[in-house]
Design a protein around this motif. Sequence first.
Motif, PDB file in Angstrom:
ATOM      1  N   ALA A  42       0.751  -1.179  -0.095  1.00  0.00           N
ATOM      2  CA  ALA A  42      -0.131   0.178  -0.128  1.00  0.00           C
ATOM      3  C   ALA A  42       0.761   1.196   0.101  1.00  0.00           C
ATOM      4  N   VAL A  43       1.931   1.383   0.826  1.00  0.00           N
ATOM      5  CA  VAL A  43       2.889   2.562   0.745  1.00  0.00           C
ATOM      6  C   VAL A  43       3.459   2.716  -0.636  1.00  0.00           C
ATOM      7  N   SER A  44       3.865   1.528  -1.139  1.00  0.00           N
ATOM      8  CA  SER A  44       4.700   1.973  -2.328  1.00  0.00           C
ATOM      9  C   SER A  44       3.738   2.212  -3.543  1.00  0.00           C
ATOM     10  N   ALA A  45       2.461   1.541  -3.501  1.00  0.00           N
ATOM     11  CA  ALA A  45       1.451   2.042  -4.567  1.00  0.00           C
ATOM     12  C   ALA A  45       0.994   3.310  -4.450  1.00  0.00           C
ATOM     13  N   LYS A  46       0.848   3.794  -3.233  1.00  0.00           N
ATOM     14  CA  LYS A  46       0.454   5.196  -3.291  1.00  0.00           C
ATOM     15  C   LYS A  46       1.554   6.302  -3.735  1.00  0.00           C
ATOM     16  N   PHE A  47       2.859   5.905  -3.368  1.00  0.00           N
ATOM     17  CA  PHE A  47       3.910   6.611  -3.459  1.00  0.00           C
ATOM     18  C   PHE A  47       3.846   6.900  -5.152  1.00  0.00           C
ATOM     19  N   GLU A  48       3.747   5.572  -5.945  1.00  0.00           N
ATOM     20  CA  GLU A  48       4.049   5.455  -7.173  1.00  0.00           C
ATOM     21  C   GLU A  48       3.002   6.423  -7.919  1.00  0.00           C
ATOM     22  N   GLN A  49       1.640   6.056  -7.317  1.00  0.00           N
ATOM     23  CA  GLN A  49       0.718   6.636  -7.899  1.00  0.00           C
ATOM     24  C   GLN A  49       0.568   8.026  -7.772  1.00  0.00           C
ATOM     25  N   THR A  50       1.119   8.633  -6.879  1.00  0.00           N
ATOM     26  CA  THR A  50       1.242  10.078  -6.557  1.00  0.00           C
ATOM     27  C   THR A  50       2.299  10.781  -7.585  1.00  0.00           C
ATOM     28  N   MET A  51       3.264  10.098  -7.737  1.00  0.00           N
ATOM     29  CA  MET A  51       4.287  10.492  -8.735  1.00  0.00           C
ATOM     30  C   MET A  51       3.715  10.494 -10.197  1.00  0.00           C
ATOM     31  N   ALA A  52       3.240   9.331 -10.551  1.00  0.00           N
ATOM     32  CA  ALA A  52       2.737   9.129 -11.924  1.00  0.00           C
ATOM     33  C   ALA A  52       1.602  10.360 -12.174  1.00  0.00           C
ATOM     34  N   GLN A  53       0.953  10.669 -11.287  1.00  0.00           N
ATOM     35  CA  GLN A  53      -0.186  11.540 -11.520  1.00  0.00           C
ATOM     36  C   GLN A  53       0.281  12.990 -11.507  1.00  0.00           C
ATOM     37  N   THR A  54       1.279  13.258 -10.861  1.00  0.00           N
ATOM     38  CA  THR A  54       1.852  14.422 -10.892  1.00  0.00           C
ATOM     39  C   THR A  54       2.534  14.699 -12.288  1.00  0.00           C
ATOM     40  N   GLY A  55       3.178  13.655 -12.613  1.00  0.00           N
ATOM     41  CA  GLY A  55       4.040  13.540 -13.922  1.00  0.00           C
ATOM     42  C   GLY A  55       3.140  13.789 -15.051  1.00  0.00           C
ATOM     43  N   GLN A  56       1.740  13.248 -14.905  1.00  0.00           N
ATOM     44  CA  GLN A  56       0.943  13.359 -16.036  1.00  0.00           C
ATOM     45  C   GLN A  56       0.500  14.827 -15.976  1.00  0.00           C
ATOM     46  N   GLN A  57       0.229  15.365 -14.940  1.00  0.00           N
ATOM     47  CA  GLN A  57      -0.221  16.894 -14.833  1.00  0.00           C
ATOM     48  C   GLN A  57       0.536  17.701 -15.599  1.00  0.00           C
ATOM     49  N   ASN A  58       1.932  17.166 -15.713  1.00  0.00           N
ATOM     50  CA  ASN A  58       3.037  18.411 -16.149  1.00  0.00           C
ATOM     51  C   ASN A  58       3.431  17.692 -17.453  1.00  0.00           C
ATOM     52  N   ASP A  59       3.050  16.672 -17.888  1.00  0.00           N
ATOM     53  CA  ASP A  59       3.608  16.220 -19.448  1.00  0.00           C
ATOM     54  C   ASP A  59       5.100  15.830 -19.235  1.00  0.00           C
ATOM     55  N   ILE A  60       5.394  15.035 -18.072  1.00  0.00           N
ATOM     56  CA  ILE A  60       6.702  14.467 -17.768  1.00  0.00           C
ATOM     57  C   ILE A  60       6.336  13.173 -17.317  1.00  0.00           C
ATOM     58  N   THR A  61       7.120  12.035 -17.793  1.00  0.00           N
ATOM     59  CA  THR A  61       7.090  10.834 -17.248  1.00  0.00           C
ATOM     60  C   THR A  61       7.778  10.702 -16.325  1.00  0.00           C
ATOM     61  N   LEU A  62       7.465  10.337 -14.975  1.00  0.00           N
ATOM     62  CA  LEU A  62       8.095  10.183 -13.973  1.00  0.00           C
ATOM     63  C   LEU A  62       7.998   8.533 -13.363  1.00  0.00           C
ATOM     64  N   GLY A  63       9.323   8.125 -13.238  1.00  0.00           N
ATOM     65  CA  GLY A  63       9.316   6.720 -12.599  1.00  0.00           C
ATOM     66  C   GLY A  63       9.594   6.870 -10.988  1.00  0.00           C
ATOM     67  N   SER A  64       9.057   5.825 -10.219  1.00  0.00           N
ATOM     68  CA  SER A  64       9.275   5.992  -8.854  1.00  0.00           C
ATOM     69  C   SER A  64       9.307   4.470  -8.285  1.00  0.00           C
ATOM     70  N   ALA A  65       9.760   4.464  -7.058  1.00  0.00           N
ATOM     71  CA  ALA A  65       9.642   2.874  -6.446  1.00  0.00           C
ATOM     72  C   ALA A  65      10.144   3.230  -5.012  1.00  0.00           C
ATOM     73  N   VAL A  66       9.771   2.242  -4.005  1.00  0.00           N
ATOM     74  CA  VAL A  66      10.195   2.046  -2.783  1.00  0.00           C
ATOM     75  C   VAL A  66      10.834   0.911  -2.517  1.00  0.00           C
ATOM     76  N   TYR A  67      12.007   0.918  -1.761  1.00  0.00           N
ATOM     77  CA  TYR A  67      12.755  -0.427  -1.465  1.00  0.00           C
ATOM     78  C   TYR A  67      12.796  -0.746  -0.215  1.00  0.00           C
ATOM     79  N   GLY A  68      13.118  -1.879   0.142  1.00  0.00           N
ATOM     80  CA  GLY A  68      13.450  -2.259   1.776  1.00  0.00           C
ATOM     81  C   GLY A  68      12.511  -3.509   2.018  1.00  0.00           C
ATOM     82  N   THR A  69      11.840  -3.630   3.181  1.00  0.00           N
ATOM     83  CA  THR A  69      11.081  -4.743   3.759  1.00  0.00           C
ATOM     84  C   THR A  69       9.623  -4.350   3.979  1.00  0.00           C
TER      85      THR A  69
END
Length: 245
Positions: free
Chosen positions: A118-145
Amino acid sequence: MQTEQERRCPACGADNKQGTSFCWRCYTPFAAAVQTRMAPATATGTVRPGVTRTVPVMPAAPQVGAPTAPPKRTRTRLVQIVLGLVVALVMGGIVQHMLNPTYHVPDSIAGEARLNNAVSAKFEQTMAQTGQQNDITLGSAVYGTEASPDLFFVLANGRAQENADELFSEFLSGAESAGIKVDQTATVTGTHDGAEYRCVPMSAQGVEAAACVWREDHSVGMTLDASPDGDITSAIIAAYDATHA
């Protein structure tokens, strides 16, 4: 009491500044909460003369006297504040056309697996939506346990108009304005495989972290290491190598 300058998140009930694009606590996006400005690029998300772009508004700074959260929530809040700075910096500093879309968000960095929760999904969703709003493709991820997501990563495939010093200066100004303590005396700069990078220790509400940014001709990457091991550059170098493998 909620003021006229605040908006309450419908998902978790947290109060947010009017104009913010997502909730600082749970990342829930708000509808069309962006602004258009004409100014030099700064960590608050404005753009340079002659360029019109919608940019995200910075999340609210921590309120003085707010209740101290448990350790897990404290770490999450630090990440959320820095997330807002990452968004503002990347949106202000990347040319809209992509120069090399082959660089990718890796499945692991320095032996830490990419999370899918849930944490990583929300992080990635927020980054993707922000990129779409600004015509920029953003990749993102969370790592660890699952119990301890320690490394947050954002990748933009494009050229930053600012040089590395200017990008980093904007980032630090934004961090300090959001109430994060930045130890600029411990800043580390360097180059790795043609990329310039800058790293600095940060802290908020007793949580220590290391934030870094790299800049090269074809990409800009940023990391937030919530569990630095003493070498604050290790996360950014490992992320760069994994991204370009």
